[in-house]
Design an enzyme around this catalytic site. Structure first.
Site, PDB file in Angstrom:
ATOM      1  N   GLY A   8      -5.384   0.573 -35.677  1.00  0.00           N
ATOM      2  CA  GLY A   8      -4.074   0.740 -35.051  1.00  0.00           C
ATOM      3  C   GLY A   8      -4.225   1.714 -33.891  1.00  0.00           C
ATOM      4  CB  THR A  37      -0.574  -0.304 -33.766  1.00  0.00           C
ATOM      5  OG1 THR A  37      -0.664   0.965 -34.409  1.00  0.00           O
ATOM      6  CG2 THR A  37      -0.725  -0.152 -32.270  1.00  0.00           C
ATOM      7  N   GLY A  43       8.430   2.011 -28.099  1.00  0.00           N
ATOM      8  CA  GLY A  43       7.591   2.792 -27.210  1.00  0.00           C
ATOM      9  C   GLY A  43       7.168   4.108 -27.815  1.00  0.00           C
ATOM     10  CD  GLU A 102      13.313   4.202 -28.980  1.00  0.00           C
ATOM     11  OE1 GLU A 102      12.869   4.976 -29.827  1.00  0.00           O
ATOM     12  OE2 GLU A 102      12.755   3.150 -28.655  1.00  0.00           O
ATOM     13  CG  ASP A 189      -5.471  -0.348 -49.320  1.00  0.00           C
ATOM     14  OD1 ASP A 189      -4.763  -0.156 -48.323  1.00  0.00           O
ATOM     15  OD2 ASP A 189      -6.356  -1.219 -49.359  1.00  0.00           O
ATOM     16  CG  HIS A 210      14.261  -0.163 -37.995  1.00  0.00           C
ATOM     17  ND1 HIS A 210      15.354  -0.833 -37.513  1.00  0.00           N
ATOM     18  CD2 HIS A 210      13.669   0.387 -36.921  1.00  0.00           C
ATOM     19  CE1 HIS A 210      15.407  -0.697 -36.199  1.00  0.00           C
ATOM     20  NE2 HIS A 210      14.387   0.050 -35.817  1.00  0.00           N
ATOM     21  NE  ARG A 255      14.157   4.234 -36.361  1.00  0.00           N
ATOM     22  CZ  ARG A 255      12.919   4.050 -35.977  1.00  0.00           C
ATOM     23  NH1 ARG A 255      11.932   4.404 -36.758  1.00  0.00           N
ATOM     24  NH2 ARG A 255      12.660   3.505 -34.818  1.00  0.00           N
ATOM     25  NE  ARG A 346       9.063   6.757 -37.307  1.00  0.00           N
ATOM     26  CZ  ARG A 346       8.983   5.704 -36.485  1.00  0.00           C
ATOM     27  NH1 ARG A 346       8.226   5.752 -35.413  1.00  0.00           N
ATOM     28  NH2 ARG A 346       9.643   4.602 -36.753  1.00  0.00           N
TER      29      ARG A 346
END
Ligand code: FAD
Length: 478
Positions: A8, A37, A43, A102, A189, A210, A255, A346
């Site tokens: 990623g 990713t 962005g 955002e 994992d 989300h 969120r 986040r």
């Protein structure tokens, strides 16, 4: 030689940067196009505008993180973010000229390329990896090679690779919920492998949902935050624009707030839709969404039904800002790690940038192990146990129903007793995923309060004593 597991943004940027700084590197990945990713949209956040600064970016990050961010990580990433973006540009990556706004951000600071920034990062970095002739092995990591309490290599399904340094960049575990926006590779994992070897995992209760995932004819599609930043609104089937009933920021609320608002609407028997008609220049700004709609014979005037899905995990392998875990010789970067940047929640677009900053800067630290052990929490030591195996689909169902958007003691205990019978001693993906599910439910039960994206309906409030206090897990070795 450095072995990096995961392709990623974190793994690829670390590989290219280490190679360009004189290190021999190899990449190992379960699936080359796996991970978040490859499908990430909006962005990467960085204070690039004149009216912005790392301090403002840090303030927004701390606010959303709800008392759980590690200030050192927040300062580090917000200060380093503009340099990481410029470095990527020096390598030849071209961002679109505008910065997007955002939810949760007080400034326009989301650097992007089209509306598939993650895919653009992936394709660009993969070309750089090939230019640098960095070998990539497609194989699954199943254990770490530990000698004298120091990580010395990895064990995959097909081989044992002895290397001086090991970098985990295996992403998160949001796929372990029935409704999720991510790919099936992300079952945690890699995180479980680090735990088995003795590394500390933290903040496992903080899973981000989300709010706006859609699905048409079985194709799951994430309706990015930027759509709401650019003017999309949410309505229910009664035609009410309900978001302002839950938060004064309406559709630009963080969120967790929006996810619970939508979840609540469904519990009230309403359906929830996104209305795109308020976005100016939608066709030019969001071509990927337009082609998704066309594929399903829809237009941008149609309302799109949305539901919340597990999207990102804040917790993981605890690291310092150098990417060092608590296990000597093991680094963790990107979503697999718990740097403390995100805290209890986040801020949008803070994870691609976290992966880039930690990946690109790793070469500064990889020769000198500083070592670290966090002292900001409670450590739970667990012994191994044996039992039955659960399939990933079973785990996803149990997690969604009991460890999801709205949690309570009863549901969490139900999930825990379910996992208790699960075999975590095996190295298969399902066993590792069961362990991660168990740790998530365990810490969600311990944290008898609501904070960030962890919501307990039986404790719908903050408790002062939990502020800044993390829950850590480690394996008790005999
Ligand atoms: C739909 C979607 C949209 C998003 N949009 C944004 C956005 O706009 N901005 C933002 O900041 N964040 C966004 N995110 C979050 C962000 O994409 C991720 O947090 C970030 O890409 C994680 O990068 P990573 O390199 O840490 O891991 P990933 O990109 O998840 O990659 C993990 C890698 O590890 C490999 N792997 C996993 N397990 C193993 C194993 N056992 N052995 C070997 N290899 C393994 C996988 O194959 C994969 O290559 C989005 C996430 C999703 C799902």
């Amino acid at each position: 030689m450095v072995v990096i597991v995961g392709t990623g943004v974190a793994g690829l940027s670390a590989a290219v940067s280490l190679k360009r700084n004189g290190y021999n590197v190899r990449l190992v990945t379960k699936k080359i196009t796996g991970g978040s990713t490859y499908i990430a949209k909006g962005g990467a956040a960085a204070s690039l505008a004149e009216d912005d600064s790392p301090e403002l970016h840090a303030q927004d990050t701390l606010k959303v993180g709800d008392g759980m961010c590690d200030v050192r990580a927040v300062d580090y990433v917000t200060k380093e973010a503009p340099s990481a973006i410029h470095e990527l540009e020096k390598w030849g990556f071209q961002f679109d000229p505008d910065l997007r706004l955002e939810g949760g951000h007080s400034r326009r600071r989301v650097a992007h390329r089209t509306d598939e920034t993650g895919r653009e990062f992936y394709e660009f970095l993969m070309k750089e990896v090939n230019k640098e002739k960095i070998p990539i092995l497609e194989d699954r990591l199943k254990a770490l090679l530990v000698k004298d309490n120091e990580v010395k290599g990895i064990i995959t399904e097909g081989s044992t690779i002895e290397d001086d340094k090991v970098v985990l960049a295996t992403g998160g575990y949001a796929y372990l919920f029935k409704f999720s926006s991510t790919q099936s590779t992300n079952v945690g994992d890699g995180m479980a492998v680090a735990f088995d070897a003795g590394a500390l995992l933290g903040d496992m209760e903080f899973v981000q949902f989300h709010p706006t995932v859609t699905s048409i004819e079985g194709e799951v599609f994430l309706l990015t935050e930027t759509l709401r930043g650019e003017g999309a609104v949410l309505v229910n089937d009664k035609g009410e624009r309900f978001a302002f009933n839950y938060d004064k920021r309406g559709e630009l609320a963080p969120r967790d707030v929006l996810s619970r608002a939508i979840y609540d609407q469904y519990n009230k028997g309403n359906k929830v839709f996104m209305d795109l008609k308020g976005i100016k220049g939608l066709e030019d700004k969001f071509p990927v969404l337009i082609s998704f709609l066309k594929r399903h014979n829809r237009t941008s005037s149609d309302l799109l039904q949305v539901f919340p899905g597990a999207h990102f995990v804040d917790g993981g392998v605890r690291v310092n800002v150098r990417g060092e875990t608590t296990l000597k010789g093991l680094y963790a970067i990107g979503e697999v790690s718990d740097s403390g940047l995100h805290g209890a929640n986040r801020l949008a677009s803070n994870s691609l940038i976290e992966g880039l900053v930690f990946g690109m800067n790793l070469h500064r630290y990889i020769d000198e192990w500083e070592g670290f052990y966090p002292e900001d929490g409670t450590v739970v030591s667990l012994t191994e146990w044996k039992g039955r195996k659960a399939s990933i689909d079973e785990l996803r169902e149990v997690n969604w129903n009991n460890v999801g958007i709205v949690r309570n003691k009863e549901k969490l205990e139900k999930a825990i007793s379910y996992y208790k019978g699960v075999d975590t001693s095996s190295s298969c993906e399902e066993s590792k995923a069961s362990l991660i599910s168990y740790l998530t439910a365990y810490s969600a039960l311990m944290r008898d309060e609501s904070r960030g994206n962890h919501f307990r309906e039986d404790f719908p409030f903050h408790k002062k004593e939990w502020e800044g206090k993390r829950i850590y897990f480690r394996i008790a070795k005999n």
